[in-house]
Design an enzyme around this catalytic site. Structure first.
Site, short mmCIF file in Angstrom:
data_model
loop_
_atom_site.label_atom_id
_atom_site.label_comp_id
_atom_site.label_asym_id
_atom_site.label_seq_id
_atom_site.Cartn_x
_atom_site.Cartn_y
_atom_site.Cartn_z
NE ARG A 112 32.91 -58.05 25.31
CZ ARG A 112 32.72 -57.20 24.31
NH1 ARG A 112 32.00 -57.53 23.26
NH2 ARG A 112 33.23 -55.99 24.36
CB THR A 380 26.69 -55.41 17.55
OG1 THR A 380 28.03 -55.08 17.90
CG2 THR A 380 26.05 -56.11 18.72
CB THR A 398 29.23 -58.05 18.60
OG1 THR A 398 29.82 -57.05 17.78
CG2 THR A 398 30.14 -58.31 19.79
CG ASN A 400 34.23 -54.30 18.08
OD1 ASN A 400 33.27 -53.66 18.49
ND2 ASN A 400 35.45 -53.86 18.18
CG ASP A 422 34.39 -53.44 22.37
OD1 ASP A 422 34.34 -52.30 21.87
OD2 ASP A 422 33.50 -54.29 22.18
CB SER A 451 30.29 -55.58 25.98
OG SER A 451 29.28 -55.53 25.00
CB SER A 452 27.92 -50.78 24.56
OG SER A 452 28.98 -49.92 24.84
N GLY A 472 25.10 -51.60 17.56
CA GLY A 472 25.66 -50.28 17.22
C GLY A 472 26.51 -49.70 18.33
N GLY A 473 27.39 -50.52 18.95
CA GLY A 473 28.33 -50.01 19.95
C GLY A 473 27.61 -49.31 21.09
N1 GLY Z 1 31.62 -54.65 20.37
C1 GLY Z 1 30.73 -53.68 20.83
C2 GLY Z 1 30.38 -53.86 22.25
O1 GLY Z 1 30.47 -54.96 22.75
O2 GLY Z 1 30.05 -52.91 22.90
#
Ligand code: GLY
Length: 567
Positions: A112, A380, A398, A400, A422, A451-452, A472-473
């Site tokens: 990350r 992403t 990603t 983002n 984020d 992050s998701s 997709g977030g």
């Molecule tokens: N950038 C989207 C996530 O990491 O959740």
């Protein structure tokens, strides 16, 4: 009745996806690197699913050249960075799960992005007020990229090939051109004026006069090809310490950002212990913080004791149950953050008692009044690989939101992330995904934003049976949940599971997002139950592989031109 509903879903899906599939077939063009990619694939030996046909083919090319799943995943990831440059690339970062057949263990790699060393919790305040645009567009939105360090760490520990070998398909695509896919063409068209304001992006992704290219037009990223070649076989030295690091820092500085050569030199990926929990006799492995795998486990925990028994896929009572469970999961997501800075109470959050209490709240929740709409986004990218030795990789990567910071360094072809968004820009201020800012996720120097991304491996009797992830977030968490449930609980194949219409609920704002392919009778039933719905064309993309002895099946998501390939 259930059968009638199910076949009506399928008819609607077929109609909705026929157009997308047609566009993908016409415009995504045959991969130039020798492996045929399809929406869904069965294979006996090895398989790859990715978000572009070229990326899936790149993975298979490396497997056929003798590489293992880790080599192939690195190749497919770099190729995705070329073919989905609005979603991911070497200016971003990601998370990877690796199942190694020889040890029977699952490993989690966190690459990350990190906040720059000069970042602070108040860096987006202007005259005492948060200006969240600064965290979304422009150089101040850039966090320290982790992609190259992560791919190198995975290759060094578990791969068999050198960086240039796995980069070769991406270099070929970037230098020789690739046909623009329908999804990326639509994204470019949507934000063409914004792209036009950045010379690097404009010269690569717009035609003269600022005109957006059409699906099927060839796109070249020659500077990126040169950069990938220039990374040689010691990419970390070059990207984080050498002349390239100086160029990156100087470009960001010239545009008002704060990522420095010291930030690049200090970047390290982190091997972490994956989180896991049982679900209906299987064991589900996910990324720990700073990602949101634990939220997926909590949702599964709430559903486990027979809560879906007797309910059909996407029936209103099933969806109502999911909505409530998703809400509770997202309420607890506020406690997740970078574990180097925040003590995330995982033992409590994933304890049977906490999950019982959350389930109880989920079962007795009254839907609130309607509120404004929630944004959705398809940045992403996710991919997964299974090789002939049984190794499995699933990774999500990603920059983002679409085109990240919307800055490309024309000298290097690197498109920089806007991962700072984020973080919580300020308490209570929502980010681009309408996730409310909370103190646990406030900005600090060197911290990783929450992050998701939820790459997931499901294990049965010690062997992986499914690899799944999405883009997709925050819709990644709920998309992975739904595809998993379709496969594990409802025994759908990966293609049917991926194709089912999906919903998304993230607690705040309390609006349930529903894909337009969800039958209107189902939507009306949910509205009668009191849910405020927002209908969107598509939610994020999910790719899945199922694994049985001698039988691998993969499905890419037509929502984003996802494709699979294997042999
Ligand atoms: N950038 C989207 C996530 O990491 O959740």
């Amino acid at each position: 009745m259930l059968f009638a509903l199910a076949s009506s879903y399928r008819r609607q899906l077929r109609r909705a996806f026929a157009v997308t599939s047609f566009l993908v077939l016409i415009f995504a063009a045959p991969p130039i690197i020798g492996a045929r990619a399809n929406r869904s694939v069965r294979a006996a030996h090895a398989i790859v699913v990715a978000e572009s046909p070229e990326a899936a083919a790149a993975g298979v090319e490396i497997l056929k050249a003798g590489g293992n799943a880790i080599d192939a995943a690195a190749a497919a990831s770099l190729a995705t960075g070329v073919t989905h440059p609005a979603s991911c690339g070497i200016g971003g970062g990601g998370f990877m799960l690796v199942y190694l057949a020889r040890t029977g263990k699952i490993y989690a790699l966190d690459y990350r992005e990190r906040a720059p060393l000069k970042a602070s919790a108040t860096m987006y305040l202007r005259d005492g007020k948060p200006d969240e645009r600064l965290a979304r567009d422009g150089a101040l939105a850039i966090a320290v990229p982790g992609e190259i360090a992560g791919l190198d760490a995975a290759l060094t520990r578990f791969g068999t090939m050198k960086f240039q070998q796995v980069a070769a398909p991406a270099v070929r695509l970037a230098r020789g051109g690739f046909p623009l896919g329908a999804h990326l063409a639509a994204e470019i068209g949507r934000i063409a004026p914004h792209i036009a304001s950045d010379p690097g992006l404009a010269s690569t992704f717009l035609k003269p006069g600022g005109v957006a290219p059409k699906p099927g037009d060839l796109i070249f990223e020659k500077n990126l090809a040169d950069t990938l070649v220039g990374l040689g076989d010691n990419p970390v030295e070059k990207f984080y310490h050498g002349a390239l690091a100086a160029q990156i820092a100087s470009f960001i500085d010239a545009h008002g950002g704060i990522v420095s050569t010291a930030d690049l030199a200090a970047y390290q990926p982190v091997w972490r212990e994956p989180l896991h929990r049982a679900y209906l006799g299987d064991e589900v492995y996910v990324m720990p913080p700073p990602s949101s795998g634990g939220v997926l486990l909590e949702m599964l925990g709430m559903l486990e004791p027979g809560h879906l028994a007797g309910l059909g896929v996407n029936t209103p009572p099933y969806l109502a149950r999911l909505i409530e469970v998703m809400r509770e999961g997202f309420v607890d997501r506020d406690q997740y953050a970078d574990p180097a800075f925040i003590n995330v109470p995982l033992e409590t959050l994933l304890s049977p008692r906490h999950i019982d209490e959350a389930r109880d709240r989920a079962l007795h929740h009254a839907p609130p009044a309607p509120t404004p709409a929630v944004a959705h986004d398809h940045g992403t990218a996710n991919l997964a690989v299974v090789d002939s030795a049984g190794n499995v990789v699933v990774l999500t990567t990603t920059i983002n939101t679409i085109f990240g910071s919307k800055l490309m360094d024309p000298k290097t072809g690197v498109i920089f992330n806007n991962e700072m968004d984020d973080f919580a820009v300020a308490p209570g201020v929502p980010n681009a995904f309408r996730l409310q800012g909370v103190a646990t996720n406030e900005i600090a120097p060197g911290k990783r934003p929450l992050s998701s991304m939820t790459p997931t491996i499901v294990v049965r009797k010690g062997k992986p049976i499914m690899a799944v992830g999405g883009s997709g977030g925050p819709t990644i968490i709920t998309g992975v949940l739904q595809v998993m449930l379709d496969v594990i609980d409802f025994h759908l194949g990966p293609r049917a599971a991926v194709d089912e219409p999906r919903i998304h609920e993230q607690a705040a704002p309390p609006t349930v997002i529903v894909e337009a392919t969800m039958p209107s009778a189902t939507r009306s039933a949910l509205e009668k139950m009191g849910y405020a719905l927002r209908v969107v064309p598509i939610l994020g993309a999910v790719g899945a592989i199922t694994i049985a002895p001698g039988s691998l099946r993969a499905a890419g998501d037509p929502r984003k031109g996802g494709m699979a390939a294997g042999y």
